[in-house]
Design a protein around this motif. Structure first.
Motif, short mmCIF file in Angstrom:
data_model
loop_
_atom_site.label_atom_id
_atom_site.label_comp_id
_atom_site.label_asym_id
_atom_site.label_seq_id
_atom_site.Cartn_x
_atom_site.Cartn_y
_atom_site.Cartn_z
N GLY A 27 67.89 31.17 -22.88
CA GLY A 27 66.69 31.40 -23.74
C GLY A 27 66.71 32.75 -24.42
O GLY A 27 67.77 33.43 -24.11
N LEU A 28 65.70 33.36 -24.68
CA LEU A 28 65.54 34.81 -24.96
C LEU A 28 66.20 35.59 -24.01
O LEU A 28 66.79 36.92 -24.22
CB LEU A 28 64.21 35.12 -25.15
CG LEU A 28 63.53 34.51 -26.34
CD1 LEU A 28 61.94 34.82 -26.24
CD2 LEU A 28 63.87 34.84 -27.55
N GLY A 29 66.05 35.08 -22.52
CA GLY A 29 66.72 35.95 -21.48
C GLY A 29 67.94 36.42 -21.70
O GLY A 29 68.59 37.30 -21.46
N ASN A 30 68.78 35.29 -22.19
CA ASN A 30 70.42 35.58 -22.52
C ASN A 30 70.65 36.28 -23.70
O ASN A 30 71.50 37.17 -23.79
CB ASN A 30 70.67 34.14 -22.65
CG ASN A 30 70.87 33.21 -21.53
OD1 ASN A 30 69.58 32.84 -21.27
ND2 ASN A 30 71.85 32.87 -20.85
N VAL A 98 54.29 30.90 -14.79
CA VAL A 98 55.08 30.39 -15.79
C VAL A 98 54.14 30.29 -17.11
O VAL A 98 54.34 30.87 -18.29
CB VAL A 98 55.76 28.76 -15.59
CG1 VAL A 98 54.63 27.90 -15.95
CG2 VAL A 98 57.07 28.80 -16.47
N ILE A 101 54.11 33.68 -18.12
CA ILE A 101 55.37 34.00 -19.23
C ILE A 101 55.15 33.50 -20.54
O ILE A 101 55.58 34.15 -21.66
CB ILE A 101 56.68 33.84 -18.40
CG1 ILE A 101 56.78 34.50 -17.31
CG2 ILE A 101 57.74 33.52 -19.42
CD1 ILE A 101 58.25 34.11 -16.68
N TYR A 105 56.28 35.09 -24.28
CA TYR A 105 57.44 34.55 -24.83
C TYR A 105 57.45 33.74 -25.92
O TYR A 105 58.23 33.76 -26.93
CB TYR A 105 57.90 33.59 -23.44
CG TYR A 105 59.24 33.12 -23.53
CD1 TYR A 105 59.97 33.84 -22.39
CD2 TYR A 105 59.82 32.31 -24.40
CE1 TYR A 105 61.62 33.51 -22.54
CE2 TYR A 105 61.28 31.92 -24.08
CZ TYR A 105 62.11 32.49 -23.27
OH TYR A 105 63.33 32.16 -23.20
N PHE A 222 65.32 35.58 -13.73
CA PHE A 222 64.45 35.50 -15.09
C PHE A 222 65.47 34.23 -15.95
O PHE A 222 64.80 33.35 -16.54
CB PHE A 222 64.29 36.63 -15.90
CG PHE A 222 63.68 36.22 -17.24
CD1 PHE A 222 61.94 36.30 -17.23
CD2 PHE A 222 64.04 36.28 -18.51
CE1 PHE A 222 61.66 35.97 -18.30
CE2 PHE A 222 63.54 36.00 -19.55
CZ PHE A 222 62.34 35.98 -19.57
N LEU A 224 67.70 32.37 -14.88
CA LEU A 224 67.88 31.00 -14.48
C LEU A 224 66.55 30.27 -14.40
O LEU A 224 66.27 29.12 -13.71
CB LEU A 224 68.80 30.82 -13.02
CG LEU A 224 70.09 31.39 -13.11
CD1 LEU A 224 70.54 31.47 -11.68
CD2 LEU A 224 70.81 30.65 -13.94
N SER A 225 65.45 31.00 -14.83
CA SER A 225 64.21 30.25 -14.79
C SER A 225 63.75 29.77 -13.35
O SER A 225 63.03 28.75 -13.29
CB SER A 225 63.90 28.94 -15.52
OG SER A 225 64.62 29.03 -16.99
N MET A 228 59.20 29.17 -10.66
CA MET A 228 57.98 28.92 -11.44
C MET A 228 57.82 27.52 -11.67
O MET A 228 56.93 26.95 -12.51
CB MET A 228 58.17 29.48 -12.78
CG MET A 228 58.60 31.03 -12.56
SD MET A 228 57.83 32.12 -13.76
CE MET A 228 57.94 33.72 -12.75
N ALA A 230 59.55 25.19 -13.15
CA ALA A 230 60.09 24.46 -14.42
C ALA A 230 61.45 23.86 -13.88
O ALA A 230 61.53 22.47 -14.42
CB ALA A 230 60.63 25.68 -15.43
N SER A 312 63.83 26.32 -23.90
CA SER A 312 62.99 27.11 -22.52
C SER A 312 61.52 27.12 -22.47
O SER A 312 61.15 26.75 -21.50
CB SER A 312 63.40 28.66 -22.65
OG SER A 312 64.90 28.93 -22.60
N MET A 316 58.75 25.19 -19.80
CA MET A 316 57.72 25.87 -19.24
C MET A 316 56.33 25.16 -19.63
O MET A 316 55.40 24.78 -18.73
CB MET A 316 57.18 27.05 -20.01
CG MET A 316 58.50 27.94 -19.88
SD MET A 316 58.12 29.73 -20.77
CE MET A 316 59.63 30.38 -20.78
N1 TRP Z 1 65.21 31.30 -18.36
C1 TRP Z 1 64.53 31.62 -19.43
C2 TRP Z 1 65.20 32.69 -20.41
O1 TRP Z 1 66.22 33.00 -20.06
C3 TRP Z 1 63.17 32.41 -19.29
C4 TRP Z 1 62.43 31.75 -18.12
C5 TRP Z 1 61.85 32.76 -17.32
C6 TRP Z 1 61.82 30.55 -17.94
N2 TRP Z 1 61.21 31.84 -16.27
C7 TRP Z 1 61.14 30.63 -16.93
C8 TRP Z 1 61.90 29.52 -18.61
C9 TRP Z 1 60.37 29.63 -16.58
C10 TRP Z 1 61.32 28.26 -18.04
C11 TRP Z 1 60.51 28.43 -16.99
O2 TRP Z 1 65.01 32.85 -21.48
#
Ligand code: TRP
Length: 445
Positions: A27-30, A98, A101, A105, A222, A224-225, A228, A230, A312, A316
């Motif tokens: 996701g945005l994280g990467n 979540v 976030i 997000y 973050f 790997l989510s 939370m 998900a 992503s 959530m």
């Molecule tokens: N993994 C997602 C990313 O890299 C962000 C993320 C963080 C996320 N926590 C989460 C996504 C919980 C889904 C659920 O952008």
């Protein structure tokens, strides 16, 4: 019981499971967060520490979360309480996190939409920093894009697990990989790109401090989510016989490859000295603008970011929706609406806190930054500790072993390794980092 199982949605097969979970992770994280955190922490050395965190902390936690979901086949709250009575609050804590976030997000996700369109139509103009500030601090424009993004999420979610999430993942993820490869090949083809890369990836250990470990671990969790709900809810939708460890390894590998490739694309553009949000939204458009057909490359880049964000955010949304459907007995439609409306409200405040309401501060931060920091510094590590303690210590040993090594599960030889990591390594290391993180945070207030 059998009836209960058929009533719940689920993924059609192994590929679907991997693509959906990879969609949550990537996701945005990467693409947005990893490159700028890497550049803030001195490049290569950070990446090595990050990879260690992914392997020894993130991967076992992901397996743990998948197994809690897959074992109980229910929403995050019931999943924990089914395995151990009185622990449903841990699932609830994940869902609250979540949801927080989602608040910021979705705002950034909305930006990707505007940037894709503005790039494609060549309307960003010459001053990229100004464009970013004007847009993100405006009242309505960012809100409209954020709302569009949330509504897109909503429609995927009400499509159901197979008809919505699985289908969307099967379209979005391959498209994302294709765009990523095109951009990577293009950036490596530029000679100055290769040179810039060598600079970034050479480890410079003199820049490693306690904060480096903090950032590396936070980023690993973050991206790997984990923790939370998900990944837990996706695990609960895995078909029987899905290899939990195998799926987790595929997800972690894809996630890591995407993060490194995104870093290659961004750093080969020679922008490693930019930091924060500016890296993707200001520096990148500037670089693209100097290239032939730059607006097309820029549009592709922001489309990539948007696709990653969408895959992503649906995970959530799904995690929270599953609570309303399974625990409150609502229809999927109604449950999804509640989450959507909640997300609309929270992200409205987050978006406005960058502009009209930027004077309202708590602990020196606007609401947007507060959501980001609170979830990253407090909730992610805390949930990591609790989840590893839950699976490693509180889940009845035989039951946990049975789940992890069941048909299609982890083989008997790797099982003790995972158990050891979850019982000792994760709780201890994450606690240390967590405490230092809080101290560091308080000192910087
Ligand atoms: N993994 C997602 C990313 O890299 C962000 C993320 C963080 C996320 N926590 C989460 C996504 C919980 C889904 C659920 O952008």
């Amino acid at each position: 019981m059998a009836q209960e199982k058929t009533k719940r949605g689920g993924f059609g097969g192994k590929i679907a499971a991997i693509l959906a979970a990879a969609g949550s992770a990537i996701g945005l994280g990467n693409i947005w967060r990893f490159p700028y955190i890497t550049s803030e922490n001195g490049g290569g050395a950070f990446i090595l520490i990050y990879l260690g965190c992914i392997l020894f902390l993130g991967l076992p936690l992901l397996i743990a979360e998948f197994s809690v979901g897959h074992n109980s086949k229910c929403n995050p709250i019931d999943a924990f309480s089914k395995i151990r009575r009185g622990w449903g609050w841990l699932g609830a804590l994940g869902l609250v996190s979540v949801f927080l976030i989602m608040g910021y997000y979705f705002v950034i996700s909305g930006w990707t939409l505007n940037y894709t369109i503005a790039s494609a139509t060549n309307s960003i103009g010459g001053n990229f920093g100004q464009f970013f500030t004007d847009f993100t601090t405006a009242t309505w424009k960012p809100l409209i894009f954020t709302y569009l993004f949330i509504i897109a999420n909503h429609f995927i979610i009400i499509g159901g697990v197979q008809g919505g999430i699985e289908k969307a993942s099967k379209i979005m993820m391959p498209l994302l990989f294709v765009i990523l490869v095109i951009l990577a090949v293009y950036s490596l083809w530029l000679p100055e790109g290769r040179e810039a890369l060598a600079n970034v990836f050479t480890p410079d250990f003199s820049k490693v401090t306690g904060k480096t470990f903090l950032d590396a671990m936070g980023q690993a969790f973050f991206t790997l989510s984990v923790g939370m709900g998900a990944m837990l809810i996706y695990g609960s939708y895995f078909k029987d016989g899905t290899k939990l460890a195998g799926t987790a390894i595929s997800v972690v590998s894809l996630d890591t490859v995407v993060a490194l490739t995104a870093a290659i694309i961004i750093f080969s553009a020679g922008v490693e000295n930019e930091s924060g949000m500016q890296l993707a939204f200001v520096a990148m458009p500037k670089v693209f603008a100097a290239m032939p057909a730059g607006n097309i490359w820029a549009a592709l880049f922001f489309l990539l970011l948007g696709l990653a964000a969408l895959s992503s955010t649906i995970s959530m949304h799904e995690a929270v929706t599953s609570y309303f459907v399974e625990k409150r007995g609502m229809s999927r439609n109604k449950g999804a609406w509640i989450v959507t409306i909640g997300a609309l409200m929270l992200s409205t405040v987050a978006s406005l806190s960058l502009g009209d309401w930027s004077d309202i501060k708590l602990l020196g931060m606007n609401f947007f930054a507060l959501l980001d920091n609170f979830t990253a510094i407090v909730m992610l590590p805390l949930l990591g500790i609790l989840t590893s303690v839950f699976v490693g210590w509180l889940w009845k040993k035989e039951d946990m072993k049975a789940e992890l090594t069941a048909e299609g599960g982890i083989d008997k030889a790797t099982y003790p390794v995972i158990r050891f990591l979850l019982r000792y390594v994760c709780p201890v290391l994450v606690s240390i980092v967590f405490i230092f993180g809080i101290i560091d945070f308080v000192q910087n207030l």
